[in-house]
Design an enzyme around this catalytic site. Structure first.
Site, PDB file in Angstrom:
ATOM      1  CG  MET A   1     -41.944   7.881 -46.417  1.00 29.24           C
ATOM      2  SD  MET A   1     -41.507   8.967 -45.063  1.00 29.24           S
ATOM      3  CE  MET A   1     -41.799   7.696 -43.674  1.00 29.24           C
ATOM      4  CE  LYS A   2     -40.643   6.341 -54.126  1.00 29.55           C
ATOM      5  NZ  LYS A   2     -39.565   5.605 -53.772  1.00 29.55           N
TER       6      LYS A   2
END
Lengths: 247, 517
Positions: free
Chosen positions: A128-129
């Site tokens: 995600m990051k």
């Protein structure tokens, strides 16, 4: 200032081919060692060699910092580098393109295969990051991303590819001691071919020592080296997918 | 720095609840590697003609006739009376397929227990002797100034590791860690003998332990300080490696309660059961454990998830205490991993590092250098390591893993280690007593930040305490990684203990620790 691209050399504060080197020799720190270091660098073809720093680092090893002037030049105009060809897009544009041209979520499976325990590369692309402010594939609305992490046996990866009907497979290899990455990457391709899966997917590898050229040689669709972010990889595989399926 | 002490105690209380709940599960179970470590404690060593370690041969044999729930001790004890042989001889006979332990005459349970207990006493004597030898050497040679400088070697070849390690010690290292070969954590056996080939590290074998221990003792005499040796009691053979370490005088073991679950996808029932016995062995051996919270920040953000590190430290501490480890042997871990582009990143790092120190005052905290944002630019990387060195000495860390400028390029060259150690020594000497001179501004950025992390950790602990640790991991609370309770590797090695199950060490180790050895 103009530099002749047919014969460039290294630049410091003037155009003289200056290069810094540091290395260790397996000899006791002494005047003789210093001379040995100088000769060692001269044999590489450097001139005006200066050993600026020498240090005993124990067990009869000596560390050197050396400067020398390279004598050769490079013709940049003759260099060809094989790089994956694609237009760089950002996450929003990629999502948009998938939505419009493909009309369904692309399924991506990622793994760092076999003995390699370093998930850092695959995580940077998938999580995600993401990395360096560039969101990972898990964040894309039109991508379904499965990150299997590290130490994934090729057989397990193949199982997963079947299970989720993967469109794209990303493989990371970080450890390269004694070319273990080549062995692992080859093993996967052979397995995919044996399972009749190779042509059904877009297969991409990445890692600190991976080049596009190496990837093609090993039977991959593309290879990405250090500094690659998720949107680079996604730009490539979306465009490749569209091209492959003539969408 | 002023932190909310009441909240710290509240955190401990929640963490203790979490640990006790987990212990209920642990107490009902054992695993194949725990049984193998018992076999090792009884002195069994070596491999069969196919290279399979004898502890595996014995445990697999007992498992094959369904006898494991009773514990491997019972079967060895019975065989010893029936055949008048010691455990090593019995193991060899099993390997040669000359005996079947289930077919031997069953002897009196009390007699069997006596035999097992005698073996266990011998094992404890052996471990205590090693522990005393460490204490003697530290007294004789002294040790480095804190933060102790911890350097890694990772050539893959134990003999090259020795050269690298000795050089590192001469350049100032107080602690040497031999990084394991990258695939070892998932091997369900411990390789045997001296090894010269590994990837990204060197196999942890008892012989390699012995070889490196001897080398470090030699160089320690030379430089006049005791050099500590580190390896990894982690992966699928956690407790066995602890036993090997206790026998061969390792001083520190990477021994996290959750690392394997999160980062190696090892089944959580397996890991939680294994870590408990593994840590008990480390406790008796006088070995410091290091936990792996630093790793969380390699996959999730160091500011956003700082509280998960603290949460895990609280849980690791309570689980370690339940495994008999005294606080001075609980080396909780954390790391300097904030994105270098962030404004005032250093202030955050100081706040986080100081918070850990303030909360865990007696623990030998281990501080890890930047890795995630190391790019191959060795010059910038070296500057980042320098900031890390400064924070470490400023916040009085205990074990300092020396950052290497070539991180992200290759396993350290000898010169890389030299440069990094030289700089670490420079910074620490240069700022040695800075901590004594500094008070942080009341309610300033650093104090506020520390208390915020503490507060978030408390809330997370409450949440975990409600659902239990296993469910929390299943929900991906740590490191953004979710693991299912019955997923992962090694679950087939976990079993429920019979009522007749006997492991002589559980009680005996407890007694040994109570008598302070």
């Amino acid at each position: 200032m103009k530099f002749d691209l047919k014969k460039i050399k290294s630049y410091g504060d003037c155009y003289d081919g200056s290069v810094q080197l540091s290395f260790t020799l397996p000899i006791k720190c002494s005047g003789k060692a210093k001379e040995a270091a100088k000769k060692y660098v001269e044999k590489m073809g450097f001139k005006d060699v200066m050993v600026h720093y020498m240090k005993d680092i124990g067990e009869n090893f000596t560390f050197f910092i050396v400067y020398g002037k390279a004598q050769h030049t490079i013709d940049v105009t003759k260099i060809k580098v094989e790089e994956a060809k694609f237009k760089k897009m950002d996450m929003y544009k990629i999502d948009d393109l998938i939505k419009k041209k493909i009309g369904r979520k692309l399924v991506v499976v990622g793994a760092c295969i076999e003995s390699d325990a370093h998930s850092i590369g695959i995580d940077a692309i998938m999580n995600m990051k993401g990395f360096h402010g560039n969101y990972g594939l898990e964040r894309y609305k039109w991508i379904k991303a499965y990150n299997m992490g590290a130490q994934v046996p090729c057989v397990e990866l193949v199982k997963k590819i079947r299970e989720v009907n993967a469109d794209i497979v990303l493989v990371s290899q970080v450890v390269t001691q004694r070319n273990i990455h080549i062995k692992n990457l080859t093993k996967l391709v052979e397995l995919l071919e044996a399972e009749n899966l190779r042509d059904k997917i877009i297969l991409i590898c990445g890692g600190p020592r991976i080049t596009h050229k190496l990837a093609l040689e090993l039977g991959y669709d593309a290879g990405f080296g250090p500094g690659t972010v998720a949107s680079d990889v996604a730009s490539f595989f979306v465009q490749k997918f569209i091209e492959k399926h003539e969408l | 720095m002023r932190i909310d002490r009441k909240k710290v105690e509240a955190c401990r209380k929640e963490a203790k609840k979490i640990a006790l709940k987990l212990k209920e599960f642990i107490d009902l179970h054992s695993t194949t590697t725990i049984e193998r470590s018992i076999v090792r404690l009884f002195g069994v060593d070596g491999v069969d003609k196919n290279g399979i370690p004898l502890p595996n041969v014995v445990v697999d044999h007992v498992k094959s006739f369904g006898g494991l729930a009773r514990g491997v001790s019972y079967w060895l004890g019975n065989a010893s009376i029936a055949l008048n042989k010691n455990p090593q001889e019995i193991a060899e006979l099993i390997a040669e397929k000359k005996i079947n332990l289930s077919k031997l005459k069953k002897n009196d349970d009390e007699e069997i227990k006596k035999v097992i207990d005698r073996w266990a006493d011998d094992a404890i004597k052996r471990i205590v002797k090693v522990r005393k030898e460490r204490e003697r050497l530290i007294k004789k040679l002294g040790e480095g100034e804190k933060p102790l400088l911890y350097a890694i070697v990772a050539t893959g070849n134990i003999y090259h590791d020795i050269i690298q390690a000795k050089s590192a010690v001469k350049n100032g290292a107080d602690i040497i860690a031999v990084i394991r070969s990258t695939a070892q954590s998932l091997l369900d056996y411990v390789p045997y003998g001296a090894t010269t080939e590994g990837y990204g590290g060197t196999y942890a074998t008892q012989e390699n332990f012995r070889i490196m221990r001897k080398a470090l003792d030699e160089v320690g005499e030379e430089v006049g300080r005791y050099i500590r040796l580190v390896n990894y009691a982690s992966g699928l053979c956690m407790p066995e490696i602890s036993v090997m370490g206790a026998f061969e005088r390792l001083d520190i073991m990477l021994n996290d309660s959750m690392y394997g679950i999160l980062f190696r996808d090892i089944n959580m029932k397996r890991t939680f059961t294994d870590q408990h016995f593994s840590r008990i062995v480390n406790a008796v051996g006088g070995i410091i454990i290091n936990t792996g919270e630093d790793n969380y920040l390699t996959t999730s953000d160091a500011i956003e998830h700082a509280h998960t590190v603290l949460t895990s430290q609280f849980i690791n501490e309570q689980l370690a205490l339940l495994s008999l480890l005294p606080k001075k042997q609980i080396g909780l871990g954390h790391a300097f991993e904030i994105n270098p582009d962030i404004k005032n990143g250093l202030l955050y790092e100081i706040a986080h590092a100081l918070l850990v120190r303030e909360i865990f005052k007696e623990e030998p905290i281990k501080y890890m250098p930047p890795t995630r944002f190391m790019t191959g630019n060795i010059f910038k990387g070296h500057a980042m390591d320098t900031m890390f060195n400064l924070v470490s000495v400023l916040t009085r860390q205990h074990i300092h893993l020396v950052g290497i400028l070539t991180e992200a390029i290759h396993t350290p060259f000898m010169q890389d280690r030299h440069i990094s150690l030289e700089t670490a020594k420079y910074v620490m000497n240069n700022a040695r007593d800075l901590a004594k001179e500094i008070e942080f501004k009341k309610n300033g950025f650093i104090e506020r930040r520390a208390n915020k992390v503490l507060d978030e950790a408390y809330r997370l602990l409450r949440k975990i305490s409600k659902v239990g640790l296993m469910r929390a991991i299943e929900a991906g609370i740590f490191a953004n990684i979710a693991r299912p309770i019955d997923g992962g590797k090694g679950l087939d090695g976990v079993f429920v203990k019979d009522q007749d199950y006997y492991n002589p060490f559980l009680k005996k180790f407890e007694k040994a620790m109570k008598n302070e050895i």
